[in-house]
Scaffold this active site. Structure first.
Site, PDB file in Angstrom:
ATOM      1  N   GLN A   9      70.258  31.861  21.919  1.00 33.00           N
ATOM      2  CA  GLN A   9      70.030  30.532  21.326  1.00 33.00           C
ATOM      3  C   GLN A   9      71.373  29.866  21.090  1.00 33.00           C
ATOM      4  O   GLN A   9      71.429  28.704  20.713  1.00 33.00           O
ATOM      5  CB  GLN A   9      69.320  30.678  19.980  1.00 33.00           C
ATOM      6  CG  GLN A   9      67.960  31.315  20.086  1.00 33.00           C
ATOM      7  CD  GLN A   9      67.428  31.663  18.697  1.00 33.00           C
ATOM      8  OE1 GLN A   9      66.813  30.853  18.037  1.00 33.00           O
ATOM      9  NE2 GLN A   9      67.672  32.871  18.257  1.00 33.00           N
ATOM     10  N   ASN A  10      72.447  30.595  21.278  1.00 34.60           N
ATOM     11  CA  ASN A  10      73.765  30.071  20.944  1.00 34.60           C
ATOM     12  C   ASN A  10      74.257  29.085  21.993  1.00 34.60           C
ATOM     13  O   ASN A  10      74.001  29.256  23.187  1.00 34.60           O
ATOM     14  CB  ASN A  10      74.777  31.215  20.795  1.00 34.60           C
ATOM     15  CG  ASN A  10      74.460  32.065  19.588  1.00 34.60           C
ATOM     16  OD1 ASN A  10      73.673  31.670  18.755  1.00 34.60           O
ATOM     17  ND2 ASN A  10      75.073  33.232  19.517  1.00 34.60           N
ATOM     18  N   GLY A  22      70.903  39.018  15.331  1.00 34.96           N
ATOM     19  CA  GLY A  22      71.600  37.927  14.643  1.00 34.96           C
ATOM     20  C   GLY A  22      70.861  36.607  14.639  1.00 34.96           C
ATOM     21  O   GLY A  22      71.487  35.560  14.774  1.00 34.96           O
ATOM     22  N   THR A  23      69.548  36.667  14.489  1.00 30.52           N
ATOM     23  CA  THR A  23      68.813  35.405  14.421  1.00 30.52           C
ATOM     24  C   THR A  23      67.859  35.418  13.232  1.00 30.52           C
ATOM     25  O   THR A  23      67.278  36.451  12.909  1.00 30.52           O
ATOM     26  CB  THR A  23      68.117  35.065  15.772  1.00 30.52           C
ATOM     27  OG1 THR A  23      67.272  33.928  15.596  1.00 30.52           O
ATOM     28  CG2 THR A  23      67.318  36.212  16.330  1.00 30.52           C
ATOM     29  N   TYR A  53      79.861  17.333  18.497  1.00 28.86           N
ATOM     30  CA  TYR A  53      79.905  18.364  19.546  1.00 28.86           C
ATOM     31  C   TYR A  53      81.303  18.505  20.142  1.00 28.86           C
ATOM     32  O   TYR A  53      81.675  19.591  20.589  1.00 28.86           O
ATOM     33  CB  TYR A  53      78.829  18.105  20.620  1.00 28.86           C
ATOM     34  CG  TYR A  53      77.444  18.362  20.064  1.00 28.86           C
ATOM     35  CD1 TYR A  53      76.959  19.668  19.918  1.00 28.86           C
ATOM     36  CD2 TYR A  53      76.639  17.318  19.613  1.00 28.86           C
ATOM     37  CE1 TYR A  53      75.709  19.919  19.363  1.00 28.86           C
ATOM     38  CE2 TYR A  53      75.385  17.558  19.054  1.00 28.86           C
ATOM     39  CZ  TYR A  53      74.933  18.856  18.928  1.00 28.86           C
ATOM     40  OH  TYR A  53      73.698  19.105  18.362  1.00 28.86           O
ATOM     41  N   ASP A  97      77.552  28.486  22.120  1.00 24.07           N
ATOM     42  CA  ASP A  97      78.923  28.895  22.453  1.00 24.07           C
ATOM     43  C   ASP A  97      78.905  29.697  23.754  1.00 24.07           C
ATOM     44  O   ASP A  97      77.836  30.020  24.290  1.00 24.07           O
ATOM     45  CB  ASP A  97      79.556  29.698  21.297  1.00 24.07           C
ATOM     46  CG  ASP A  97      78.874  31.039  21.054  1.00 24.07           C
ATOM     47  OD1 ASP A  97      78.725  31.818  22.028  1.00 24.07           O
ATOM     48  OD2 ASP A  97      78.495  31.341  19.906  1.00 24.07           O
ATOM     49  N   HIS A 133      69.011  27.119  24.556  1.00 17.80           N
ATOM     50  CA  HIS A 133      69.268  25.881  23.816  1.00 17.80           C
ATOM     51  C   HIS A 133      70.459  25.109  24.387  1.00 17.80           C
ATOM     52  O   HIS A 133      71.042  24.280  23.697  1.00 17.80           O
ATOM     53  CB  HIS A 133      69.505  26.191  22.329  1.00 17.80           C
ATOM     54  CG  HIS A 133      68.275  26.670  21.620  1.00 17.80           C
ATOM     55  ND1 HIS A 133      68.285  27.225  20.365  1.00 17.80           N
ATOM     56  CD2 HIS A 133      66.965  26.660  22.002  1.00 17.80           C
ATOM     57  CE1 HIS A 133      67.039  27.553  20.003  1.00 17.80           C
ATOM     58  NE2 HIS A 133      66.228  27.225  20.981  1.00 17.80           N
ATOM     59  N   CYS A 182      72.855  14.191  31.836  1.00 18.88           N
ATOM     60  CA  CYS A 182      72.623  12.748  31.954  1.00 18.88           C
ATOM     61  C   CYS A 182      71.206  12.436  31.480  1.00 18.88           C
ATOM     62  O   CYS A 182      70.237  13.002  31.999  1.00 18.88           O
ATOM     63  CB  CYS A 182      72.815  12.283  33.397  1.00 18.88           C
ATOM     64  SG  CYS A 182      72.377  10.542  33.615  1.00 18.88           S
ATOM     65  N   LEU A 205      72.036  41.074   9.949  1.00 13.11           N
ATOM     66  CA  LEU A 205      72.777  41.334   8.718  1.00 13.11           C
ATOM     67  C   LEU A 205      71.839  41.620   7.542  1.00 13.11           C
ATOM     68  O   LEU A 205      72.122  42.458   6.697  1.00 13.11           O
ATOM     69  CB  LEU A 205      73.655  40.119   8.401  1.00 13.11           C
ATOM     70  CG  LEU A 205      74.700  40.280   7.316  1.00 13.11           C
ATOM     71  CD1 LEU A 205      75.701  41.373   7.675  1.00 13.11           C
ATOM     72  CD2 LEU A 205      75.442  38.965   7.088  1.00 13.11           C
TER      73      LEU A 205
END
Ligand code: NAD
Length: 239
Positions: free
Chosen positions: A96-97, A181-182, A58, A99, A114, A122, A208
């Site tokens: 869900q990203n 995009g999923t 990560y 970023d 997510h 923690c 896509l």
């Protein structure tokens, strides 16, 4: 299909919306995430087994954020949010990203179901805090001061996504559900289209290629998000 008069829209985005910014999707790599098995880097068991590897994984994803920028799809959704708000509507943007490209594209209110790379969690007191540097097994929670239980604030496989009650409420209240995009492979997000159908909502997919859930949508448009999303936003705003 006429979705152009929609005022309350719920949008679900996935890794595909960030692909043109240079962040690899997940399924594209044959079920591996940046060459790692999901079990090793995206499960609580993987973290318990090798926390150093998981932090390293990560840390790389987090530092890679500095090298990418939002693309026209992120920017168009921020424009849609602003315009809908100004005209008394509402955009609920659920991603869900992990970023932060929606925020950097100008979106004000994003639900990261997510989690997000720029936050830590923690494992003892469940405190969550912003953290943009590398993380390690030596970190101390700033709230309970326990060392060694700090983990990336990412919802791993087998864990409950964030804000599900808010998402379900907004889904029940929206006019239009849009998935962008999923792959439709990761639940519970993959089931949102069926929830929307059960509530009689109009549904649209921008991807896509056909996803696993394409047949559940009223309409599927195929192409890169950086082109399709700005076009669709212009349609909605021009209506
Ligand atoms: P996925 O990788 O399973 O599917 C991506 C989908 O996007 C595919 O259907 C693909 O056809 C489509 N796609 C690829 N390029 C596209 C483009 N340019 N325009 C439009 N669509 C495009 O992604 P997912 O469904 O989001 O599920 C993967 C899980 O992995 C998520 O839980 C997510 O948290 C995580 N993940 C996140 C990121 C990120 O934050 N950017 C990246 C990889 C994985």
């Amino acid at each position: 299909m006429n979705n152009m008069k929609s005022k309350k829209i719920l949008i679900l985005t996935g890794a595909g919306i960030s692909a043109e910014s240079g962040i690899d999707t997940f399924r594209a790599a044959g079920g591996l995430w940046e060459n790692h098995r999901v079990e090793d880097v995206a499960t609580p068991e993987g973290f318990a087994k090798d926390p150093k590897l998981v932090h390293r994984f990560y840390n790389l994803r987090r530092s890679a954020l500095k090298t990418v920028k939002p693309n026209p799809a992120h920017i168009a959704l921020a424009k849609l949010e602003t315009s809908l708000k100004a005209s008394g509507g509402q955009l609920t943007l659920v991603t869900q990203n992990v970023d932060d490209l929606h925020e950097r594209g100008g979106a004000q209110d994003v639900i990261h179901m997510h989690g997000i790379l720029t936050s830590m969690l923690c494992g003892i007191c469940e405190n969550r805090w912003e953290h943009i540097q590398d993380a390690s097994t030596e970190m101390i929670c700033p709230k309970c001061y326990v060392k060694g239980a700090c983990r990336p604030d990412i919802v791993w496989f087998g864990e409950m996504p964030y804000a599900m009650h808010v998402i379900e409420e907004r889904l029940a209240a929206c006019d239009l559900f849009v998935s962008i995009g999923t792959s439709g492979a990761v639940y519970p997000a993959a089931g949102f289209v069926q929830m929307a159908n059960a509530c009689g909502k109009t549904t649209l997919e921008l991807n896509l290629e056909h996803s696993q859930g394409s047949h559940f949508f009223d309409e599927s448009r195929l192409g890169p998000a950086g082109t399709l999303v700005p076009q669709w936003v212009d349609e909605i705003l021009g209506a």
